[in-house]
Design a protein around this motif. Structure first.
Motif, PDB file in Angstrom:
ATOM      1  N   ILE A 121      81.076  73.350  22.933  1.00  0.00           N
ATOM      2  CA  ILE A 121      81.236  74.074  24.196  1.00  0.00           C
ATOM      3  C   ILE A 121      82.712  74.239  24.530  1.00  0.00           C
ATOM      4  CG2 ILE A 121      80.839  73.960  26.687  1.00  0.00           C
ATOM      5  CD1 ILE A 121      78.312  74.653  25.131  1.00  0.00           C
ATOM      6  N   SER A 122      83.482  73.170  24.381  1.00  0.00           N
ATOM      7  CA  SER A 122      84.901  73.201  24.721  1.00  0.00           C
ATOM      8  C   SER A 122      85.690  74.102  23.776  1.00  0.00           C
ATOM      9  CB  SER A 122      85.466  71.778  24.679  1.00  0.00           C
ATOM     10  OG  SER A 122      86.854  71.777  24.934  1.00  0.00           O
ATOM     11  N   GLN A 123      85.444  73.967  22.481  1.00  0.00           N
ATOM     12  CA  GLN A 123      86.207  74.736  21.495  1.00  0.00           C
ATOM     13  C   GLN A 123      85.962  76.233  21.625  1.00  0.00           C
ATOM     14  OE1 GLN A 123      85.090  72.995  17.716  1.00  0.00           O
ATOM     15  NE2 GLN A 123      86.720  71.465  17.817  1.00  0.00           N
ATOM     16  N   ASN A 124      84.786  76.606  22.109  1.00  0.00           N
ATOM     17  CA  ASN A 124      84.446  78.019  22.220  1.00  0.00           C
ATOM     18  C   ASN A 124      84.553  78.549  23.646  1.00  0.00           C
ATOM     19  OD1 ASN A 124      83.288  78.941  19.390  1.00  0.00           O
ATOM     20  ND2 ASN A 124      82.594  76.846  19.743  1.00  0.00           N
ATOM     21  N   ASP A 125      85.077  77.694  24.535  1.00  0.00           N
ATOM     22  CA  ASP A 125      85.308  78.087  25.931  1.00  0.00           C
ATOM     23  C   ASP A 125      84.042  78.650  26.577  1.00  0.00           C
ATOM     24  OD1 ASP A 125      86.838  78.392  28.240  1.00  0.00           O
ATOM     25  OD2 ASP A 125      87.406  80.449  27.735  1.00  0.00           O
ATOM     26  N   LEU A 126      82.954  77.910  26.412  1.00  0.00           N
ATOM     27  CA  LEU A 126      81.669  78.351  26.934  1.00  0.00           C
ATOM     28  C   LEU A 126      81.379  77.731  28.301  1.00  0.00           C
ATOM     29  CD1 LEU A 126      79.515  78.131  23.680  1.00  0.00           C
ATOM     30  CD2 LEU A 126      80.747  80.098  24.590  1.00  0.00           C
ATOM     31  N   LYS A 127      80.459  78.384  29.021  1.00  0.00           N
ATOM     32  CA  LYS A 127      80.074  77.924  30.347  1.00  0.00           C
ATOM     33  C   LYS A 127      78.552  77.731  30.375  1.00  0.00           C
ATOM     34  CE  LYS A 127      83.713  80.945  32.113  1.00  0.00           C
ATOM     35  NZ  LYS A 127      83.993  82.205  32.846  1.00  0.00           N
ATOM     36  N   PRO A 128      78.070  76.525  30.072  1.00  0.00           N
ATOM     37  CA  PRO A 128      76.624  76.289  30.070  1.00  0.00           C
ATOM     38  C   PRO A 128      76.010  76.553  31.435  1.00  0.00           C
ATOM     39  CG  PRO A 128      77.769  74.514  28.949  1.00  0.00           C
ATOM     40  CD  PRO A 128      78.820  75.333  29.645  1.00  0.00           C
ATOM     41  N   ILE A 129      74.825  77.190  31.429  1.00  0.00           N
ATOM     42  CA  ILE A 129      74.151  77.483  32.697  1.00  0.00           C
ATOM     43  C   ILE A 129      72.722  76.942  32.750  1.00  0.00           C
ATOM     44  CG2 ILE A 129      75.560  79.510  33.219  1.00  0.00           C
ATOM     45  CD1 ILE A 129      73.255  81.266  32.192  1.00  0.00           C
ATOM     46  N   ALA A 130      72.167  76.488  31.622  1.00  0.00           N
ATOM     47  CA  ALA A 130      70.792  75.968  31.637  1.00  0.00           C
ATOM     48  C   ALA A 130      70.479  75.277  30.318  1.00  0.00           C
ATOM     49  CB  ALA A 130      69.783  77.092  31.877  1.00  0.00           C
ATOM     50  N   VAL A 131      69.442  74.446  30.368  1.00  0.00           N
ATOM     51  CA  VAL A 131      68.897  73.791  29.178  1.00  0.00           C
ATOM     52  C   VAL A 131      67.428  74.172  29.059  1.00  0.00           C
ATOM     53  CG1 VAL A 131      68.404  71.619  28.010  1.00  0.00           C
ATOM     54  CG2 VAL A 131      70.439  71.813  29.442  1.00  0.00           C
ATOM     55  N   LEU A 132      67.032  74.648  27.882  1.00  0.00           N
ATOM     56  CA  LEU A 132      65.630  74.933  27.601  1.00  0.00           C
ATOM     57  C   LEU A 132      65.098  73.881  26.640  1.00  0.00           C
ATOM     58  CD1 LEU A 132      65.748  78.815  26.997  1.00  0.00           C
ATOM     59  CD2 LEU A 132      65.356  77.580  29.138  1.00  0.00           C
ATOM     60  N   LEU A 133      63.967  73.276  26.998  1.00  0.00           N
ATOM     61  CA  LEU A 133      63.331  72.272  26.136  1.00  0.00           C
ATOM     62  C   LEU A 133      62.063  72.851  25.542  1.00  0.00           C
ATOM     63  CD1 LEU A 133      63.686  69.163  28.475  1.00  0.00           C
ATOM     64  CD2 LEU A 133      65.175  69.796  26.570  1.00  0.00           C
ATOM     65  N   THR A 134      61.920  72.741  24.221  1.00  0.00           N
ATOM     66  CA  THR A 134      60.681  73.205  23.587  1.00  0.00           C
ATOM     67  C   THR A 134      59.553  72.214  23.804  1.00  0.00           C
ATOM     68  OG1 THR A 134      61.270  72.200  21.452  1.00  0.00           O
ATOM     69  CG2 THR A 134      61.943  74.498  21.820  1.00  0.00           C
ATOM     70  N   HIS A 135      59.895  70.941  23.930  1.00  0.00           N
ATOM     71  CA  HIS A 135      58.919  69.906  24.266  1.00  0.00           C
ATOM     72  C   HIS A 135      59.694  68.626  24.567  1.00  0.00           C
ATOM     73  CE1 HIS A 135      59.587  69.437  19.948  1.00  0.00           C
ATOM     74  NE2 HIS A 135      59.030  68.242  19.971  1.00  0.00           N
ATOM     75  N   ALA A 136      58.981  67.548  24.894  1.00  0.00           N
ATOM     76  CA  ALA A 136      59.647  66.357  25.428  1.00  0.00           C
ATOM     77  C   ALA A 136      59.627  65.165  24.485  1.00  0.00           C
ATOM     78  CB  ALA A 136      59.019  65.979  26.777  1.00  0.00           C
ATOM     79  N   HIS A 137      59.616  65.378  23.175  1.00  0.00           N
ATOM     80  CA  HIS A 137      59.795  64.254  22.261  1.00  0.00           C
ATOM     81  C   HIS A 137      61.239  63.780  22.301  1.00  0.00           C
ATOM     82  CE1 HIS A 137      55.969  65.215  19.757  1.00  0.00           C
ATOM     83  NE2 HIS A 137      55.747  64.233  20.618  1.00  0.00           N
ATOM     84  N   PHE A 138      61.427  62.485  22.068  1.00  0.00           N
ATOM     85  CA  PHE A 138      62.735  61.862  22.263  1.00  0.00           C
ATOM     86  C   PHE A 138      63.859  62.537  21.493  1.00  0.00           C
ATOM     87  CE2 PHE A 138      61.310  59.900  18.359  1.00  0.00           C
ATOM     88  CZ  PHE A 138      62.479  59.708  17.625  1.00  0.00           C
ATOM     89  N   ASP A 139      63.553  63.046  20.306  1.00  0.00           N
ATOM     90  CA  ASP A 139      64.613  63.627  19.481  1.00  0.00           C
ATOM     91  C   ASP A 139      65.011  65.026  19.944  1.00  0.00           C
ATOM     92  OD1 ASP A 139      61.942  64.200  18.517  1.00  0.00           O
ATOM     93  OD2 ASP A 139      62.840  65.188  16.786  1.00  0.00           O
ATOM     94  N   HIS A 140      64.369  65.519  20.992  1.00  0.00           N
ATOM     95  CA  HIS A 140      64.722  66.821  21.571  1.00  0.00           C
ATOM     96  C   HIS A 140      65.329  66.695  22.971  1.00  0.00           C
ATOM     97  CE1 HIS A 140      62.623  69.461  18.547  1.00  0.00           C
ATOM     98  NE2 HIS A 140      62.113  68.266  18.272  1.00  0.00           N
ATOM     99  N   ILE A 141      65.284  65.490  23.548  1.00  0.00           N
ATOM    100  CA  ILE A 141      65.736  65.319  24.935  1.00  0.00           C
ATOM    101  C   ILE A 141      66.816  64.256  25.102  1.00  0.00           C
ATOM    102  CG2 ILE A 141      63.484  66.053  25.812  1.00  0.00           C
ATOM    103  CD1 ILE A 141      62.880  63.094  26.437  1.00  0.00           C
ATOM    104  N   GLY A 142      67.221  63.595  24.040  1.00  0.00           N
ATOM    105  CA  GLY A 142      68.069  62.405  24.143  1.00  0.00           C
ATOM    106  C   GLY A 142      69.395  62.593  24.856  1.00  0.00           C
ATOM    107  N   ALA A 143      70.019  63.764  24.720  1.00  0.00           N
ATOM    108  CA  ALA A 143      71.311  63.996  25.360  1.00  0.00           C
ATOM    109  C   ALA A 143      71.187  64.800  26.655  1.00  0.00           C
ATOM    110  CB  ALA A 143      72.253  64.717  24.394  1.00  0.00           C
ATOM    111  N   LEU A 144      69.962  64.979  27.129  1.00  0.00           N
ATOM    112  CA  LEU A 144      69.752  65.853  28.283  1.00  0.00           C
ATOM    113  C   LEU A 144      70.484  65.371  29.523  1.00  0.00           C
ATOM    114  CD1 LEU A 144      68.416  68.257  29.664  1.00  0.00           C
ATOM    115  CD2 LEU A 144      66.380  66.842  30.025  1.00  0.00           C
TER     116      LEU A 144
END
Length: 210
Positions: A42-65
């Motif tokens: 995000i920093s290197q590409n000067d991006l501005k995150p606006i949302a997180v989309l989760l495909t499902h709630a298994h631990f390996d998809h949500i750990g850094a949420l």
């Protein structure tokens, strides 16, 4: 729209970072682990995150949420069928893996109640309900970019496992056939693990579907 795949964590779960090249706004799909890697991109590409989309709630998809939301103060989206999985290590699967601490993540800000069109900043997509790997699995289809982020429903040459809590193979196969394989053949499938594929390739060669 530009998108980048980042395989993260011990199971190499694909996190996707979508960016609008005009506004530099970004959406993060499935931030499973390794927040520092996400933050660096995000920093290197000067991006501005606006949302997180989760495909499902298994631990390996949500750990850094929680880290992602704390860093950029952005909302997350998840299907309502798994709203209580975030705080339940038995449901999100973290209790099954000795190398993972039991995971309890703060509730999401937006619950997906049905198939719908999502408009988030400059991003437009369709949400497909694709249960089977888990009851609340969804896929995000960006028709203008000819890509679907399928989570753990459909992989290159394989399909999602159904032996975890709430899994159902018959339901998964129906989801794939009814919601994914009906997309245009040239559609890119960006899965939760492994390399990308296309709808045409999976129709022709996936041993679970032919």
């Amino acid at each position: 729209m530009k998108w980048t795949m980042k395989p993260l964590g011990p199971i190499q779960t694909n996190c996707y970072i979508l960016e609008d090249e005009t506004t530099r706004k970004a959406i993060i799909i499935d931030p499973g682990e390794s927040f520092s890697i996400i933050q660096q991109h995000i920093s290197q590409n000067d991006l501005k995150p606006i949302a997180v989309l989760l495909t499902h709630a298994h631990f390996d998809h949500i750990g850094a949420l929680d880290d992602v939301r704390s860093a950029w103060h952005i909302p997350s989206y998840l299907h309502k069928a798994e709203q209580d999985w975030m705080m339940d290590p038995d449901k999100n699967g973290s209790s099954r893996f000795p190398i993972i601490e039991p995971m309890r993540i703060s509730p999401v800000e937006h619950l997906i109640h049905q198939e719908q069109h999502l408009s988030i900043g400059p991003f437009e997509c369709e949400v497909f309900e694709t249960p089977g790997h888990s009851p609340g699995s969804v896929s995000y289809y960006f028709s203008e970019d000819h890509i679907i982020f399928s989570g753990d429903a459909l992989f290159n040459g394989s399909i999602g496992r159904t032996d975890l809590f709430g899994g159902n193979q018959e339901q998964l196969l129906a989801s794939i056939n009814d919601r994914l394989l009906t997309l245009p053949d040239e559609t890119i499938v960006a899965p939760g693990h492994g390399v990308t594929t296309t709808i045409q390739k999976e129709k022709s060669t996936n041993p679970f579907l032919t």
